[in-house]
Design a protein around this motif. Structure first.
Motif, mmCIF file in Angstrom:
data_model
loop_
_atom_site.group_PDB
_atom_site.id
_atom_site.type_symbol
_atom_site.label_atom_id
_atom_site.label_comp_id
_atom_site.label_asym_id
_atom_site.label_seq_id
_atom_site.Cartn_x
_atom_site.Cartn_y
_atom_site.Cartn_z
ATOM 1 N N SER A 36 20.629 4.407 -6.763
ATOM 2 C CA SER A 36 20.161 5.087 -5.554
ATOM 3 C C SER A 36 18.852 4.453 -5.101
ATOM 4 O O SER A 36 18.152 3.819 -5.892
ATOM 5 N N ALA A 37 18.540 4.641 -3.823
ATOM 6 C CA ALA A 37 17.316 4.044 -3.284
ATOM 7 C C ALA A 37 16.698 4.952 -2.234
ATOM 8 O O ALA A 37 17.395 5.707 -1.547
ATOM 9 N N ALA A 38 15.379 4.858 -2.123
ATOM 10 C CA ALA A 38 14.627 5.514 -1.059
ATOM 11 C C ALA A 38 13.840 4.432 -0.330
ATOM 12 O O ALA A 38 13.288 3.529 -0.964
ATOM 13 N N LEU A 39 13.792 4.537 0.991
ATOM 14 C CA LEU A 39 13.210 3.479 1.808
ATOM 15 C C LEU A 39 11.970 3.937 2.571
ATOM 16 O O LEU A 39 11.869 5.085 3.006
ATOM 17 N N MET A 40 11.054 2.993 2.742
ATOM 18 C CA MET A 40 9.855 3.189 3.553
ATOM 19 C C MET A 40 9.568 1.888 4.289
ATOM 20 O O MET A 40 10.071 0.827 3.913
ATOM 21 N N ALA A 41 8.745 1.981 5.315
ATOM 22 C CA ALA A 41 8.337 0.770 6.026
ATOM 23 C C ALA A 41 7.026 1.022 6.756
ATOM 24 O O ALA A 41 6.744 2.143 7.190
ATOM 25 N N ALA A 42 6.251 -0.029 6.884
ATOM 26 C CA ALA A 42 5.036 -0.001 7.698
ATOM 27 C C ALA A 42 5.007 -1.273 8.531
ATOM 28 O O ALA A 42 5.350 -2.350 8.040
ATOM 29 N N LYS A 82 0.837 -1.203 0.000
ATOM 30 C CA LYS A 82 0.000 0.000 0.000
ATOM 31 C C LYS A 82 0.874 1.255 0.000
ATOM 32 O O LYS A 82 0.567 2.239 -0.678
ATOM 33 N N LEU A 83 1.960 1.232 0.774
ATOM 34 C CA LEU A 83 2.873 2.379 0.799
ATOM 35 C C LEU A 83 3.440 2.648 -0.588
ATOM 36 O O LEU A 83 3.476 3.794 -1.050
ATOM 37 N N VAL A 84 3.905 1.594 -1.244
ATOM 38 C CA VAL A 84 4.466 1.757 -2.581
ATOM 39 C C VAL A 84 3.402 2.305 -3.532
ATOM 40 O O VAL A 84 3.672 3.199 -4.350
ATOM 41 N N GLY A 85 2.179 1.789 -3.410
ATOM 42 C CA GLY A 85 1.094 2.266 -4.265
ATOM 43 C C GLY A 85 0.834 3.749 -4.095
ATOM 44 O O GLY A 85 0.613 4.470 -5.082
ATOM 45 N N ILE A 86 0.870 4.234 -2.850
ATOM 46 C CA ILE A 86 0.665 5.658 -2.589
ATOM 47 C C ILE A 86 1.766 6.483 -3.234
ATOM 48 O O ILE A 86 1.509 7.495 -3.892
ATOM 49 N N ALA A 87 3.012 6.063 -3.041
ATOM 50 C CA ALA A 87 4.144 6.811 -3.598
ATOM 51 C C ALA A 87 4.118 6.817 -5.119
ATOM 52 O O ALA A 87 4.342 7.854 -5.753
ATOM 53 N N VAL A 88 3.831 5.664 -5.704
ATOM 54 C CA VAL A 88 3.821 5.568 -7.170
ATOM 55 C C VAL A 88 2.687 6.388 -7.763
ATOM 56 O O VAL A 88 2.855 7.025 -8.815
ATOM 57 N N GLU A 138 18.227 -2.194 -15.297
ATOM 58 C CA GLU A 138 17.613 -1.262 -16.236
ATOM 59 C C GLU A 138 17.121 0.029 -15.579
ATOM 60 O O GLU A 138 16.758 0.975 -16.277
ATOM 61 N N HIS A 139 17.091 0.076 -14.251
ATOM 62 C CA HIS A 139 16.546 1.238 -13.555
ATOM 63 C C HIS A 139 17.627 1.982 -12.773
ATOM 64 O O HIS A 139 18.574 1.374 -12.270
ATOM 65 N N SER A 140 17.443 3.288 -12.660
ATOM 66 C CA SER A 140 18.428 4.142 -11.985
ATOM 67 C C SER A 140 18.270 4.134 -10.475
ATOM 68 O O SER A 140 19.240 4.328 -9.738
ATOM 69 N N GLY A 141 17.040 3.968 -10.012
ATOM 70 C CA GLY A 141 16.778 4.034 -8.582
ATOM 71 C C GLY A 141 15.729 3.030 -8.155
ATOM 72 O O GLY A 141 14.925 2.555 -8.967
ATOM 73 N N PHE A 142 15.740 2.727 -6.857
ATOM 74 C CA PHE A 142 14.824 1.740 -6.291
ATOM 75 C C PHE A 142 14.020 2.376 -5.159
ATOM 76 O O PHE A 142 14.597 2.922 -4.210
ATOM 77 N N LEU A 143 12.709 2.292 -5.253
ATOM 78 C CA LEU A 143 11.819 2.734 -4.183
ATOM 79 C C LEU A 143 11.317 1.479 -3.485
ATOM 80 O O LEU A 143 10.587 0.688 -4.080
ATOM 81 N N ILE A 144 11.736 1.277 -2.245
ATOM 82 C CA ILE A 144 11.482 0.019 -1.546
ATOM 83 C C ILE A 144 10.742 0.267 -0.236
ATOM 84 O O ILE A 144 11.149 1.105 0.570
ATOM 85 N N ALA A 145 9.668 -0.477 -0.029
ATOM 86 C CA ALA A 145 8.968 -0.491 1.252
ATOM 87 C C ALA A 145 9.126 -1.888 1.845
ATOM 88 O O ALA A 145 8.818 -2.880 1.191
ATOM 89 N N SER A 146 9.615 -1.943 3.068
ATOM 90 C CA SER A 146 9.936 -3.251 3.644
ATOM 91 C C SER A 146 9.237 -3.486 4.973
ATOM 92 O O SER A 146 9.280 -2.629 5.863
ATOM 93 N N PRO A 147 8.610 -4.639 5.124
ATOM 94 C CA PRO A 147 8.094 -5.005 6.439
ATOM 95 C C PRO A 147 9.244 -5.350 7.379
ATOM 96 O O PRO A 147 10.382 -5.529 6.941
ATOM 97 N N GLU A 148 8.924 -5.411 8.655
ATOM 98 C CA GLU A 148 9.930 -5.775 9.663
ATOM 99 C C GLU A 148 9.610 -7.148 10.227
ATOM 100 O O GLU A 148 8.498 -7.387 10.698
#
Length: 200
Positions: free
Chosen positions: A121-127, A25-31, A77-87
């Protein structure tokens, strides 16, 4: 996003295989906030890339699994990674760790080491349902990505008490957190664009 004719592509995914994952859901919001650059943003579900647990004997006898190769190709193929990870018990998910392990393998043997990661490069999120919002897991995910040669943006977004944080439409009830998640992908796009233009 394009700057001076240079195309920047972002790969977005969650480190969860759960259908109703908070992190998906987090990734969906950001995208969704990156719609103006939709042609440069690729969202994937790791459930669509099933891979066996990494084992060097398996790799030696059968080579890289097809789905692992597909995932690695996307990273390349991509320059950056947007990753949301559970704990998971204070760490990030084994699903994500296994996918990154497979993608770190060189194929063929003369391939540039860590070609899927170095210079990216990467940006991180978590829920997380817990009070820390997945923050502890991101510490180790950041460390792993750094070890692989990925530059991880300092800003990260965490959502605590995730089981109560989302409304029926999959949006966050707290407008401040909703705004922060919405902007996370844009920050990554802008950073990657500046890098591509030699401004960072």
């Amino acid at each position: 996003m394009e700057r001076d004719g240079i195309m920047v592509k972002i790969l977005a995914f969650a480190g969860s295989g759960r259908i109703d994952s908070f992190n998906k859901k987090l990734v969906g919001i950001a995208v969704s906030n990156m719609e103006d650059s939709a042609s440069q943003v690729t969202y994937i579900d790791l459930s669509d890339y099933p891979m066996p647990l990494f084992n060097q004997d398996l790799e030696a006898s059968e080579g890289m699994p097809e789905k692992a190769r597909e995932f690695k190709t996307l990273l390349i193929e991509h320059s950056g990674f947007l990753i949301a990870s559970p704990e998971y018990n204070g760490f990030f998910s084994p699903l994500l760790k296994n996918a990154l392990d497979w993608a770190s393998r060189a194929e063929p043997d003369d391939e540039y080491p860590l070609s899927a990661f170095k210079g990216k490069s990467a940006a991180l999120m978590a829920a997380s349902p817990g009070g820390y919002g997945g923050m502890r897991g991101l510490v180790y995910l950041r460390l792993l990505l750094n070890n692989l040669g990925v530059l991880v943006l300092p800003d990260q977004v965490v959502v605590p008490n995730a089981s109560e944080a989302f409304d029926d439409k999959g949006l966050l009830k707290d407008p401040k957190i909703q705004n922060a998640v919405s902007k996370q992908g844009i920050k990554l796009l802008e950073f990657c664009s500046r890098q591509a233009a030699g401004l960072d």
